[in-house]
Design a protein around this motif. Structure first.
Motif, PDB file in Angstrom:
ATOM      1  N   PRO A  94       3.175  -4.784  12.888  1.00  0.00           N
ATOM      2  CA  PRO A  94       4.593  -4.631  13.210  1.00  0.00           C
ATOM      3  C   PRO A  94       5.336  -3.714  12.241  1.00  0.00           C
ATOM      4  CG  PRO A  94       4.189  -6.786  12.270  1.00  0.00           C
ATOM      5  CD  PRO A  94       2.861  -6.138  12.452  1.00  0.00           C
ATOM      6  N   GLY A  95       4.928  -3.681  11.017  1.00  0.00           N
ATOM      7  CA  GLY A  95       5.608  -2.817  10.054  1.00  0.00           C
ATOM      8  C   GLY A  95       4.747  -2.609   8.841  1.00  0.00           C
ATOM      9  N   SER A  96       4.060  -1.510   8.790  1.00  0.00           N
ATOM     10  CA  SER A  96       3.158  -1.231   7.685  1.00  0.00           C
ATOM     11  C   SER A  96       3.560   0.087   7.037  1.00  0.00           C
ATOM     12  CB  SER A  96       1.724  -1.135   8.208  1.00  0.00           C
ATOM     13  OG  SER A  96       0.852  -0.760   7.167  1.00  0.00           O
ATOM     14  N   TYR A  97       3.525   0.091   5.718  1.00  0.00           N
ATOM     15  CA  TYR A  97       3.838   1.314   4.991  1.00  0.00           C
ATOM     16  C   TYR A  97       2.587   2.127   4.657  1.00  0.00           C
ATOM     17  CZ  TYR A  97       8.475  -0.626   4.506  1.00  0.00           C
ATOM     18  OH  TYR A  97       9.709  -1.138   4.775  1.00  0.00           O
ATOM     19  N   TRP A  98       1.421   1.588   4.941  1.00  0.00           N
ATOM     20  CA  TRP A  98       0.184   2.298   4.624  1.00  0.00           C
ATOM     21  C   TRP A  98       0.035   3.624   5.372  1.00  0.00           C
ATOM     22  CZ3 TRP A  98      -2.093   1.408   0.322  1.00  0.00           C
ATOM     23  CH2 TRP A  98      -2.090   0.143  -0.233  1.00  0.00           C
ATOM     24  N   PRO A  99       0.396   3.728   6.656  1.00  0.00           N
ATOM     25  CA  PRO A  99       0.267   5.045   7.302  1.00  0.00           C
ATOM     26  C   PRO A  99       1.101   6.131   6.633  1.00  0.00           C
ATOM     27  CG  PRO A  99       0.466   3.343   8.964  1.00  0.00           C
ATOM     28  CD  PRO A  99       0.728   2.681   7.638  1.00  0.00           C
ATOM     29  N   VAL A 147      -8.422  10.767  -4.555  1.00  0.00           N
ATOM     30  CA  VAL A 147      -8.486   9.369  -4.997  1.00  0.00           C
ATOM     31  C   VAL A 147      -7.356   8.560  -4.359  1.00  0.00           C
ATOM     32  CG1 VAL A 147      -8.201   7.858  -7.007  1.00  0.00           C
ATOM     33  CG2 VAL A 147      -9.701   9.851  -7.140  1.00  0.00           C
ATOM     34  N   VAL A 148      -6.148   9.110  -4.360  1.00  0.00           N
ATOM     35  CA  VAL A 148      -5.018   8.405  -3.746  1.00  0.00           C
ATOM     36  C   VAL A 148      -5.240   8.266  -2.239  1.00  0.00           C
ATOM     37  CG1 VAL A 148      -2.525   8.517  -3.318  1.00  0.00           C
ATOM     38  CG2 VAL A 148      -3.417   9.122  -5.560  1.00  0.00           C
ATOM     39  N   LEU A 149      -5.812   9.269  -1.603  1.00  0.00           N
ATOM     40  CA  LEU A 149      -6.108   9.189  -0.171  1.00  0.00           C
ATOM     41  C   LEU A 149      -7.112   8.074   0.115  1.00  0.00           C
ATOM     42  CD1 LEU A 149      -5.703  10.407   2.650  1.00  0.00           C
ATOM     43  CD2 LEU A 149      -7.557  11.981   2.147  1.00  0.00           C
ATOM     44  N   LEU A 150      -8.166   7.979  -0.690  1.00  0.00           N
ATOM     45  CA  LEU A 150      -9.135   6.898  -0.503  1.00  0.00           C
ATOM     46  C   LEU A 150      -8.505   5.526  -0.721  1.00  0.00           C
ATOM     47  CD1 LEU A 150     -12.324   8.397  -2.183  1.00  0.00           C
ATOM     48  CD2 LEU A 150     -11.920   7.999   0.240  1.00  0.00           C
ATOM     49  N   LEU A 151      -7.628   5.405  -1.708  1.00  0.00           N
ATOM     50  CA  LEU A 151      -6.958   4.125  -1.956  1.00  0.00           C
ATOM     51  C   LEU A 151      -6.046   3.737  -0.801  1.00  0.00           C
ATOM     52  CD1 LEU A 151      -6.078   4.473  -5.749  1.00  0.00           C
ATOM     53  CD2 LEU A 151      -7.758   2.942  -4.710  1.00  0.00           C
ATOM     54  N   THR A 152      -5.288   4.692  -0.275  1.00  0.00           N
ATOM     55  CA  THR A 152      -4.374   4.358   0.818  1.00  0.00           C
ATOM     56  C   THR A 152      -5.124   4.076   2.117  1.00  0.00           C
ATOM     57  OG1 THR A 152      -4.019   6.722   1.241  1.00  0.00           O
ATOM     58  CG2 THR A 152      -2.391   5.594  -0.143  1.00  0.00           C
ATOM     59  N   VAL A 153      -6.214   4.786   2.380  1.00  0.00           N
ATOM     60  CA  VAL A 153      -7.020   4.483   3.564  1.00  0.00           C
ATOM     61  C   VAL A 153      -7.636   3.094   3.415  1.00  0.00           C
ATOM     62  CG1 VAL A 153      -9.136   5.103   4.800  1.00  0.00           C
ATOM     63  CG2 VAL A 153      -7.463   6.852   4.252  1.00  0.00           C
ATOM     64  N   GLY A 154      -8.106   2.758   2.228  1.00  0.00           N
ATOM     65  CA  GLY A 154      -8.629   1.415   1.984  1.00  0.00           C
ATOM     66  C   GLY A 154      -7.559   0.348   2.176  1.00  0.00           C
ATOM     67  N   GLY A 155      -6.343   0.623   1.719  1.00  0.00           N
ATOM     68  CA  GLY A 155      -5.249  -0.316   1.929  1.00  0.00           C
ATOM     69  C   GLY A 155      -4.924  -0.500   3.394  1.00  0.00           C
ATOM     70  N   LEU A 156      -4.958   0.590   4.161  1.00  0.00           N
ATOM     71  CA  LEU A 156      -4.690   0.509   5.592  1.00  0.00           C
ATOM     72  C   LEU A 156      -5.777  -0.277   6.322  1.00  0.00           C
ATOM     73  CD1 LEU A 156      -2.969   1.458   8.031  1.00  0.00           C
ATOM     74  CD2 LEU A 156      -4.446   3.457   8.141  1.00  0.00           C
ATOM     75  N   VAL A 157      -7.028  -0.025   5.968  1.00  0.00           N
ATOM     76  CA  VAL A 157      -8.136  -0.693   6.643  1.00  0.00           C
ATOM     77  C   VAL A 157      -8.166  -2.189   6.323  1.00  0.00           C
ATOM     78  CG1 VAL A 157     -10.660  -0.863   6.711  1.00  0.00           C
ATOM     79  CG2 VAL A 157      -9.558   1.370   6.831  1.00  0.00           C
ATOM     80  N   PHE A 158      -7.915  -2.530   5.071  1.00  0.00           N
ATOM     81  CA  PHE A 158      -8.033  -3.927   4.657  1.00  0.00           C
ATOM     82  C   PHE A 158      -6.682  -4.635   4.551  1.00  0.00           C
ATOM     83  CE2 PHE A 158     -11.920  -1.979   2.871  1.00  0.00           C
ATOM     84  CZ  PHE A 158     -12.834  -2.733   3.601  1.00  0.00           C
ATOM     85  N   GLU A 159      -5.663  -4.131   5.225  1.00  0.00           N
ATOM     86  CA  GLU A 159      -4.329  -4.717   5.125  1.00  0.00           C
ATOM     87  C   GLU A 159      -4.307  -6.170   5.588  1.00  0.00           C
ATOM     88  OE1 GLU A 159       0.215  -3.662   6.475  1.00  0.00           O
ATOM     89  OE2 GLU A 159      -1.452  -2.557   7.324  1.00  0.00           O
ATOM     90  N   TYR A 160      -4.974  -6.481   6.661  1.00  0.00           N
ATOM     91  CA  TYR A 160      -4.959  -7.836   7.189  1.00  0.00           C
ATOM     92  C   TYR A 160      -6.282  -8.557   6.986  1.00  0.00           C
ATOM     93  CZ  TYR A 160      -0.551  -6.571   9.223  1.00  0.00           C
ATOM     94  OH  TYR A 160       0.740  -6.167   9.385  1.00  0.00           O
ATOM     95  N   HIS A 161      -7.103  -8.043   6.101  1.00  0.00           N
ATOM     96  CA  HIS A 161      -8.394  -8.682   5.817  1.00  0.00           C
ATOM     97  C   HIS A 161      -8.162  -9.875   4.894  1.00  0.00           C
ATOM     98  CE1 HIS A 161     -12.672  -9.113   5.200  1.00  0.00           C
ATOM     99  NE2 HIS A 161     -12.453  -9.151   3.900  1.00  0.00           N
ATOM    100  N   THR A 162      -8.689 -10.992   5.274  1.00  0.00           N
ATOM    101  CA  THR A 162      -8.601 -12.186   4.421  1.00  0.00           C
ATOM    102  C   THR A 162      -9.994 -12.629   4.061  1.00  0.00           C
ATOM    103  OG1 THR A 162      -8.575 -13.623   6.355  1.00  0.00           O
ATOM    104  CG2 THR A 162      -6.442 -12.946   5.479  1.00  0.00           C
TER     105      THR A 162
END
Length: 133
Positions: A80-85, A112-127
């Motif tokens: 619904p609202g993600s800042y990762w993109p 490096v920042v691109l890899l970190l943000t893509v990782g954050g986007l992919v694992f945003e809802y991973h528990t």
């Protein structure tokens, strides 16, 4: 997936026919090679869609007699609202500017920042899995 496969089949045929016409008419090799390679890439994507369409169940888009209501229902989960993109876009832009100016140190930082943000986007809802002992 059959609809998408047909679309790529049509574009593949268009690019290969265009390459034949261009090769006979223009006598210029670079455009001919570009059209052949574009047709080849389109062929790869179309082949992938054909491969997936054989193994996937039929969707309402693939049925010519389907009604609009057949496609109703839950389509999946969308954040619904993600800042990762925005972070991915900003870091990709930083990396592109660094590549344009060929600043190696900035390319490394942007990558490096691109890899970190893509990782954050992919694992945003991973528990974590619920492990009970």
């Amino acid at each position: 997936m059959k609809v998408e496969a047909r679309l790529f089949d049509i574009t593949t045929a268009f690019f290969f026919v265009s390459a034949v016409v261009y090769g006979a008419w223009a006598k210029e090799p670079v455009g001919l090679v570009a059209l052949i390679l574009t047709g080849g890439l389109s062929l790869i994507i179309g082949s992938y869609f054909h491969f997936v369409a054989r193994r996937a169940e039929q969707r309402p888009e693939d049925d010519p007699d389907a009604e609009i209501a057949d496609g109703a229902g839950e389509m999946g989960f969308f954040s619904p609202g993600s800042y990762w993109p925005a972070g991915v876009a900003a870091s990709a832009g930083l990396t592109a500017v660094a590549l344009a100016f060929m600043q190696i140190w900035l390319i490394v930082i942007g990558g490096v920042v691109l890899l970190l943000t893509v990782g954050g986007l992919v694992f945003e809802y991973h528990t974590r899995p619920n492990v009970t002992e």
